[in-house]
Design a protein around this motif. Structure first.
Motif, PDB file in Angstrom:
ATOM      1  N   LEU A 198      -3.620  51.859  23.176  1.00  0.00           N
ATOM      2  CA  LEU A 198      -3.160  50.682  22.445  1.00  0.00           C
ATOM      3  C   LEU A 198      -2.909  49.503  23.385  1.00  0.00           C
ATOM      4  N   LEU A 199      -2.362  49.781  24.563  1.00  0.00           N
ATOM      5  CA  LEU A 199      -2.136  48.707  25.529  1.00  0.00           C
ATOM      6  C   LEU A 199      -3.455  48.091  25.984  1.00  0.00           C
ATOM      7  N   TYR A 200      -4.438  48.940  26.272  1.00  0.00           N
ATOM      8  CA  TYR A 200      -5.711  48.406  26.749  1.00  0.00           C
ATOM      9  C   TYR A 200      -6.432  47.657  25.635  1.00  0.00           C
ATOM     10  N   LEU A 201      -6.339  48.186  24.408  1.00  0.00           N
ATOM     11  CA  LEU A 201      -6.919  47.490  23.258  1.00  0.00           C
ATOM     12  C   LEU A 201      -6.280  46.114  23.108  1.00  0.00           C
ATOM     13  N   SER A 202      -4.954  46.083  23.192  1.00  0.00           N
ATOM     14  CA  SER A 202      -4.232  44.817  23.089  1.00  0.00           C
ATOM     15  C   SER A 202      -4.604  43.867  24.212  1.00  0.00           C
ATOM     16  N   ALA A 203      -4.668  44.404  25.442  1.00  0.00           N
ATOM     17  CA  ALA A 203      -4.972  43.561  26.601  1.00  0.00           C
ATOM     18  C   ALA A 203      -6.353  42.938  26.478  1.00  0.00           C
ATOM     19  N   TYR A 204      -7.323  43.731  26.086  1.00  0.00           N
ATOM     20  CA  TYR A 204      -8.682  43.198  26.018  1.00  0.00           C
ATOM     21  C   TYR A 204      -8.881  42.272  24.828  1.00  0.00           C
ATOM     22  N   LEU A 205      -8.160  42.506  23.736  1.00  0.00           N
ATOM     23  CA  LEU A 205      -8.205  41.550  22.632  1.00  0.00           C
ATOM     24  C   LEU A 205      -7.641  40.208  23.073  1.00  0.00           C
ATOM     25  N   ILE A 235      -5.317  30.924  14.112  1.00  0.00           N
ATOM     26  CA  ILE A 235      -5.013  32.145  13.360  1.00  0.00           C
ATOM     27  C   ILE A 235      -5.444  33.368  14.157  1.00  0.00           C
ATOM     28  N   LEU A 236      -6.603  33.275  14.800  1.00  0.00           N
ATOM     29  CA  LEU A 236      -7.110  34.395  15.607  1.00  0.00           C
ATOM     30  C   LEU A 236      -6.141  34.744  16.732  1.00  0.00           C
ATOM     31  N   PHE A 237      -5.647  33.750  17.461  1.00  0.00           N
ATOM     32  CA  PHE A 237      -4.700  34.012  18.546  1.00  0.00           C
ATOM     33  C   PHE A 237      -3.405  34.635  18.027  1.00  0.00           C
ATOM     34  N   LEU A 238      -2.926  34.187  16.870  1.00  0.00           N
ATOM     35  CA  LEU A 238      -1.685  34.725  16.307  1.00  0.00           C
ATOM     36  C   LEU A 238      -1.865  36.176  15.861  1.00  0.00           C
ATOM     37  N   ILE A 239      -2.972  36.463  15.181  1.00  0.00           N
ATOM     38  CA  ILE A 239      -3.219  37.816  14.669  1.00  0.00           C
ATOM     39  C   ILE A 239      -3.340  38.822  15.811  1.00  0.00           C
ATOM     40  N   GLU A 240      -3.965  38.421  16.911  1.00  0.00           N
ATOM     41  CA  GLU A 240      -4.183  39.346  18.021  1.00  0.00           C
ATOM     42  C   GLU A 240      -3.044  39.347  19.038  1.00  0.00           C
ATOM     43  N   GLY A 241      -2.200  38.308  19.040  1.00  0.00           N
ATOM     44  CA  GLY A 241      -1.141  38.219  20.035  1.00  0.00           C
ATOM     45  C   GLY A 241       0.187  38.793  19.598  1.00  0.00           C
ATOM     46  N   CYS A 242       0.608  38.532  18.371  1.00  0.00           N
ATOM     47  CA  CYS A 242       1.948  38.953  17.913  1.00  0.00           C
ATOM     48  C   CYS A 242       2.163  40.468  17.948  1.00  0.00           C
ATOM     49  N   PRO A 243       1.213  41.295  17.481  1.00  0.00           N
ATOM     50  CA  PRO A 243       1.446  42.754  17.547  1.00  0.00           C
ATOM     51  C   PRO A 243       1.635  43.265  18.974  1.00  0.00           C
ATOM     52  N   SER A 244       1.070  42.564  19.963  1.00  0.00           N
ATOM     53  CA  SER A 244       1.206  43.008  21.345  1.00  0.00           C
ATOM     54  C   SER A 244       2.649  42.924  21.827  1.00  0.00           C
TER      55      SER A 244
END
Length: 531
Positions: free
Chosen positions: A87-94, A242-251
């Motif tokens: 999950l961390l690597y998925l988040s980092a690469y997103l 919107i893209l940055f918010l969707i991929e950044g907040c869950p991290s």
């Protein structure tokens, strides 16, 4: 002699056990750890606690029971550690790679003055801090609990990635990208180091492959998320925000969970009961992979920095990273050159990442089984050469169906080449270092040296050279070929050096022999490189 955790024939206080091991190793030289008990029972239960059994019916039963316990423990570790790593690597690469998708959704036009140069600078800002802070960031995981340092890094990059949505000037975006690089410098190689604390050499590449596979998943997910965001109509917020918010907040939430729940070190983790801890430490001790002291041992750092092999492998890693940076920054742009709309270009980035994921898991499993790294790495470089050669030679405009198929197949090859070698080279570097401090520094050096060519990738695909991008393809072919030559030279050297040491030392020591890697690192008698 530095103190190691060793498990003795009799139950004794922990400090006495270490002192006994110190004295015995000093007097007797190489000590077979496999003959010692795991201390799961009392002094009268030595037969059951032993890791080596007589060839009797009872011994065979005990061997089988021990194997079952090891398999059960391995599953437990996988369930506790790998989900966080993935999950961390998925988040980092997103969060690292969403700039390429945001570019097609208006970021370059609205914030970067619609100039390719500013987009390339935004890409490179990440790599500047990622390179500078990789060694310190990895050493932090050695000095402190890895789960804590990694979580702090995740919090830094996730907040910075989310703040990209609020950027209104190119300067603001550049600053956000710098902090994303700082956060990920505390995570990428530190997680690989953390996995090496828990898994043996025979188990490591597959686990690092599972961990790195999230990078390929992120490419697929990123394409799907971007396709979904592109479908949002009449929004008051621009799609790229919107893209940055969707991929950044869950991290941000993930970073907090890692801090609270990810297991730290096998010697102290509350996730293991004492029997499991004993079994795991016995396995790791058999490969001299447990150190009683924590903190940075500066002799290991110095050994890494003065070792020429560190730089050769890191340069090969950099050759791989040129393709990875090209894929991460420009794959949607390359596929858009096939004639697709922006949204469909995002969608068609998904299958190449899926192919890379499957291939990576298969090859890393094979590499672990054979305990061979150099030849699998060389094979992946060959795939990269073929992929870029096809993109260079097959026309990119007014193409036929067969030419389209060839170019799309080439995209699958370059994505596979960009991702598959990450876990293989990381595991190779980890397996060819002695102490944990030497390993931490060498893994950090993979990024400090190995990411330098990623800066070059940011400038190889200007819009005016599309859709063929001859310069980008040519430069990638050249460095993939250089990487191939380097890894073939290194695997040849490691095999030669192992044979030389076998001859000098009269053969290899018994399996499980304790090696003095804390003081002599990879030069310790009995140490052998993974070829």
């Amino acid at each position: 002699m530095s103190k190691h955790v060793q498990l003795q024939m009799e139950e004794k206080p922990y400090d006495q056990q270490i002192e006994m091991d110190h004295n015995q190793t000093h007097n007797d030289g190489l000590v077979p750890v496999g003959t010692r008990t795991t201390a799961t029972g009392g002094a009268g239960d030595n037969e059951k606690a032993s890791t080596r059994y007589a060839n009797s019916d009872t011994g065979l039963v005990l061997k089988e029971e021990n194997k079952k316990a090891e398999r059960k423990l391995l599953i437990k570790l996988d369930c506790a550690i790998l989900p966080f790593a993935v999950l961390l690597y998925l988040s980092a690469y997103l969060d690292r790679g969403n700039l390429a998708n945001a570019r097609l959704q208006g970021l370059q036009k609205e914030v970067l003055d619609n100039e390719d140069k500013n987009y390339s600078i935004a890409l490179s800002m990440f790599f500047v801090t990622y390179i500078v802070f990789s060694v310190p960031g990895t050493l932090l995981a050695r000095q402190f609990l890895p789960s804590r340092s990694i979580a702090c890094g995740a919090l830094i990059w996730s907040i910075a990635a989310t703040c990209q949505a609020a950027a209104f000037t190119k300067g603001g975006l550049f600053v956000c990208r710098l902090f994303v690089g700082i956060g990920e410098a505390m995570f990428g190689q530190a997680m690989a180091l953390h996995l090496s604390y828990w898994y043996t050499k025979q188990e490591l590449a597959k686990r690092v492959g599972l961990f790195i596979s999230a990078g390929a998943l992120s490419g697929a997910f990123g394409g799907l998320i971007s396709y979904g965001v592109a479908s949002i109509k009449n929004s008051k917020i621009p799609q790229w925000r919107i893209l940055f918010l969707i991929e950044g907040c869950p991290s941000v939430v993930l970073a907090i969970c890692v801090f609270l729940f990810m297991p730290s070190r096998p010697e102290t983790s509350r996730y293991l009961n004492e029997n499991e801890r004993t079994l795991l430490l016995t396995k790791l001790n058999a490969q001299s992979n447990v150190e009683a002291s924590t903190g940075i041992e500066w002799g290991g750092v110095r050994r890494c920095l003065l070792d020429w092999k560190t730089y050769v492998i890191s340069l090969a890693y950099s050759c791989m990273n040129l393709t990875l940076g090209s894929v991460g920054g420009f794959l949607p742009t390359i596929i858009k050159g096939f004639g697709y709309s922006n949204a469909r270009a995002q969608l068609f980035t998904v299958p190449p990442y899926a192919v890379a994921l499957v291939f990576m898991l298969l090859l890393t499993s094979f590499s672990d089984y054979k305990q061979s790294r150099g030849l699998p790495v060389a094979f992946v470089f060959v795939l990269g050469i073929v992929g870029w050669a096809v993109l260079l030679s097959v026309p990119a405009s007014h193409i036929t169906d067969s030419q389209y198929s060839a170019r799309y197949f080439a995209c699958c090859l370059i994505v596979t080449a960009g991702y598959t070698n990450i876990p293989l080279i990381i595991s190779w570097q980890a397996g060819c270092t002695g102490s944990q401090s030497q390993r931490a520094t060498s893994l950090g050096m993979l990024n400090s040296v190995g990411q330098c060519l990623s800066l070059l990738a940011a400038f190889l695909f200007p819009t005016k050279e599309g859709p063929q991008y001859k310069k980008g393809a040519t430069v990638n072919i050249a460095f993939q070929a250089l990487g191939l030559l380097l890894v073939l030279a290194m695997t040849t050297y490691y095999r030669w050096e192992n044979k030389r040491r076998d001859k000098v030392e009269g053969g290899r020591p018994p399996q499980g022999t304790h090696l003095n890697v804390v003081e002599e690192y990879d030069l310790a008698p009995g140490f052998r490189y993974v070829p």
